[in-house]
Design a protein around this motif. Structure first.
Motif, PDB file in Angstrom:
ATOM      1  N   ILE A  74      41.374  46.766  34.166  1.00  0.00           N
ATOM      2  CA  ILE A  74      41.869  45.421  34.478  1.00  0.00           C
ATOM      3  C   ILE A  74      42.023  45.135  35.384  1.00  0.00           C
ATOM      4  CG2 ILE A  74      44.669  44.874  34.794  1.00  0.00           C
ATOM      5  CD1 ILE A  74      44.598  46.554  32.296  1.00  0.00           C
ATOM      6  N   ASN A  75      41.726  45.176  36.024  1.00  0.00           N
ATOM      7  CA  ASN A  75      41.015  44.736  37.879  1.00  0.00           C
ATOM      8  C   ASN A  75      40.177  43.629  37.057  1.00  0.00           C
ATOM      9  OD1 ASN A  75      42.912  45.711  39.671  1.00  0.00           O
ATOM     10  ND2 ASN A  75      41.541  47.228  39.872  1.00  0.00           N
ATOM     11  N   ASP A  76      38.740  44.310  36.094  1.00  0.00           N
ATOM     12  CA  ASP A  76      37.722  43.336  35.890  1.00  0.00           C
ATOM     13  C   ASP A  76      37.982  42.360  35.096  1.00  0.00           C
ATOM     14  OD1 ASP A  76      36.174  44.812  37.159  1.00  0.00           O
ATOM     15  OD2 ASP A  76      35.889  45.802  35.435  1.00  0.00           O
ATOM     16  N   LEU A  77      39.420  42.167  34.181  1.00  0.00           N
ATOM     17  CA  LEU A  77      40.565  41.417  33.402  1.00  0.00           C
ATOM     18  C   LEU A  77      40.494  39.920  34.436  1.00  0.00           C
ATOM     19  CD1 LEU A  77      41.634  43.305  30.585  1.00  0.00           C
ATOM     20  CD2 LEU A  77      39.863  41.642  29.912  1.00  0.00           C
ATOM     21  N   VAL A  78      40.883  40.870  35.028  1.00  0.00           N
ATOM     22  CA  VAL A  78      41.625  39.868  36.030  1.00  0.00           C
ATOM     23  C   VAL A  78      40.767  39.299  36.563  1.00  0.00           C
ATOM     24  CG1 VAL A  78      42.714  39.178  38.265  1.00  0.00           C
ATOM     25  CG2 VAL A  78      44.091  41.096  36.728  1.00  0.00           C
ATOM     26  N   ASP A  79      39.283  39.607  37.081  1.00  0.00           N
ATOM     27  CA  ASP A  79      38.597  38.910  37.531  1.00  0.00           C
ATOM     28  C   ASP A  79      37.830  38.151  37.101  1.00  0.00           C
ATOM     29  OD1 ASP A  79      38.819  40.650  39.684  1.00  0.00           O
ATOM     30  OD2 ASP A  79      36.578  41.978  39.591  1.00  0.00           O
ATOM     31  N   LEU A  80      37.851  38.456  35.830  1.00  0.00           N
ATOM     32  CA  LEU A  80      37.082  37.557  34.329  1.00  0.00           C
ATOM     33  C   LEU A  80      37.726  36.253  34.389  1.00  0.00           C
ATOM     34  CD1 LEU A  80      34.993  37.124  32.243  1.00  0.00           C
ATOM     35  CD2 LEU A  80      36.709  37.978  30.810  1.00  0.00           C
ATOM     36  N   ALA A  81      39.196  36.227  34.908  1.00  0.00           N
ATOM     37  CA  ALA A  81      40.723  35.241  34.717  1.00  0.00           C
ATOM     38  C   ALA A  81      40.609  34.481  35.525  1.00  0.00           C
ATOM     39  CB  ALA A  81      42.272  35.731  34.457  1.00  0.00           C
ATOM     40  N   ILE A  82      40.019  34.808  36.586  1.00  0.00           N
ATOM     41  CA  ILE A  82      39.653  33.362  37.884  1.00  0.00           C
ATOM     42  C   ILE A  82      38.695  33.555  37.412  1.00  0.00           C
ATOM     43  CG2 ILE A  82      39.482  34.132  40.367  1.00  0.00           C
ATOM     44  CD1 ILE A  82      41.859  36.978  40.359  1.00  0.00           C
ATOM     45  N   ALA A 128      47.178  30.917  32.467  1.00  0.00           N
ATOM     46  CA  ALA A 128      47.530  32.193  31.361  1.00  0.00           C
ATOM     47  C   ALA A 128      47.311  33.543  31.415  1.00  0.00           C
ATOM     48  CB  ALA A 128      47.350  31.541  30.304  1.00  0.00           C
ATOM     49  N   SER A 129      45.693  33.883  31.058  1.00  0.00           N
ATOM     50  CA  SER A 129      45.793  35.283  31.129  1.00  0.00           C
ATOM     51  C   SER A 129      45.722  36.060  32.014  1.00  0.00           C
ATOM     52  CB  SER A 129      44.130  35.366  31.105  1.00  0.00           C
ATOM     53  OG  SER A 129      43.841  34.899  29.837  1.00  0.00           O
ATOM     54  N   ASN A 130      45.480  35.452  33.353  1.00  0.00           N
ATOM     55  CA  ASN A 130      45.896  36.003  34.563  1.00  0.00           C
ATOM     56  C   ASN A 130      46.915  36.445  35.597  1.00  0.00           C
ATOM     57  OD1 ASN A 130      45.533  36.810  37.411  1.00  0.00           O
ATOM     58  ND2 ASN A 130      45.418  34.431  38.258  1.00  0.00           N
ATOM     59  N   ASN A 131      47.864  35.183  34.937  1.00  0.00           N
ATOM     60  CA  ASN A 131      49.832  35.164  34.479  1.00  0.00           C
ATOM     61  C   ASN A 131      50.026  36.976  33.945  1.00  0.00           C
ATOM     62  OD1 ASN A 131      52.147  34.836  35.431  1.00  0.00           O
ATOM     63  ND2 ASN A 131      52.359  34.102  32.993  1.00  0.00           N
ATOM     64  N   PHE A 132      49.332  36.711  32.485  1.00  0.00           N
ATOM     65  CA  PHE A 132      49.402  37.361  31.590  1.00  0.00           C
ATOM     66  C   PHE A 132      49.452  39.247  32.326  1.00  0.00           C
ATOM     67  CE2 PHE A 132      47.783  40.198  28.028  1.00  0.00           C
ATOM     68  CZ  PHE A 132      49.207  40.716  27.219  1.00  0.00           C
ATOM     69  N   TRP A 192      51.380  41.776  35.067  1.00  0.00           N
ATOM     70  CA  TRP A 192      51.988  42.724  34.636  1.00  0.00           C
ATOM     71  C   TRP A 192      51.646  44.239  34.178  1.00  0.00           C
ATOM     72  CZ3 TRP A 192      52.350  46.310  30.727  1.00  0.00           C
ATOM     73  CH2 TRP A 192      53.836  47.069  30.047  1.00  0.00           C
ATOM     74  N   PHE A 193      49.878  44.198  33.944  1.00  0.00           N
ATOM     75  CA  PHE A 193      49.010  45.304  34.699  1.00  0.00           C
ATOM     76  C   PHE A 193      49.082  45.577  35.540  1.00  0.00           C
ATOM     77  CE2 PHE A 193      49.482  43.065  29.544  1.00  0.00           C
ATOM     78  CZ  PHE A 193      49.276  44.640  28.128  1.00  0.00           C
ATOM     79  N   ILE A 194      48.675  44.636  35.619  1.00  0.00           N
ATOM     80  CA  ILE A 194      48.315  45.788  36.709  1.00  0.00           C
ATOM     81  C   ILE A 194      49.679  45.661  37.519  1.00  0.00           C
ATOM     82  CG2 ILE A 194      47.752  44.537  39.315  1.00  0.00           C
ATOM     83  CD1 ILE A 194      45.160  44.228  38.146  1.00  0.00           C
ATOM     84  N   ALA A 195      50.801  45.786  37.814  1.00  0.00           N
ATOM     85  CA  ALA A 195      52.097  46.296  38.433  1.00  0.00           C
ATOM     86  C   ALA A 195      51.990  47.792  37.259  1.00  0.00           C
ATOM     87  CB  ALA A 195      53.139  45.538  37.920  1.00  0.00           C
ATOM     88  N   GLU A 196      51.976  47.400  36.410  1.00  0.00           N
ATOM     89  CA  GLU A 196      52.045  49.096  35.189  1.00  0.00           C
ATOM     90  C   GLU A 196      50.478  49.989  36.401  1.00  0.00           C
ATOM     91  OE1 GLU A 196      53.211  51.167  31.977  1.00  0.00           O
ATOM     92  OE2 GLU A 196      54.563  49.091  33.603  1.00  0.00           O
TER      93      GLU A 196
END
Length: 168
Positions: A101-109, A115-119, A122-126
């Motif tokens: 999930i962290n890698d996905l956030v890095d990619l979104a950034i 929009a993907s970063n925002n989406f 939720w998974f980061i907190a989860e």
């Protein structure tokens, strides 16, 4: 619109979440076979939660104009030494999912895909919650050790877990 790279990586995450569900079902089966019904119920609820995560990403991919392409799900392990072993493996697995999930956030950034970063927040907190919940069980099982009365009491407590989408 999702980039091609984000689409591919979100599809990869869907597969990882479905594998997580499959893994937790396997763990539930092992626990059930050992007479630990409460632990088995807890793991079945966890499996349902992982399927919910996959479906949440599935819906998001389509909302953003991407395409979901499902791949084969790997066969999970089916043998463990103890409930403590299972929950230690579950914790390692959740830590791996957190990394994905962290890698996905890095990619979104990197792609300025707000929009993907925002989406994904939720998974980061989860994942913080997932690791804490499983880690708590690991700690309690480690404290119990070989005390069968303690294991029985914890098994009874674990049976109370349910999964609803509203809680996820």
């Amino acid at each position: 619109m999702l980039s091609e790279k984000m689409d591919v990586e979100l599809n990869r995450q869907i597969n990882a979440e479905m594998f997580s569900s499959y893994l937790y079902l396997s763990m539930s089966g092992w626990l059930e076979s050992k007479g630990l019904t409460g632990f088995a119920i807890w793991m079945r609820a966890q499996a349902k939660e992982e399927t919910f995560h996959a479906e949440k990403i599935y819906t998001y991919v389509h909302e953003r104009g991407g395409r979901v392409i499902l791949e084969a799900i790997d066969k999970p392990e089916s043998e463990w030494d103890s409930p403590l072993h299972i929950f230690r493996e579950a914790l390692k697995h959740e830590e791996m999912i957190s990394g994905m999930i962290n890698d996905l956030v890095d990619l979104a950034i990197k792609e300025k895909d707000h929009a993907s970063n925002n989406f994904l927040q939720w998974f980061i907190a989860e994942q913080v919650e997932e690791e804490a919940n499983v880690g708590n069980v690991v700690d309690r099982l480690a404290l119990i050790g070989d005390d069968s009365a303690g294991l029985f009491a914890l098994d009874m407590e674990m049976a109370k877990r349910t999964f609803t989408e509203e809680e996820a």
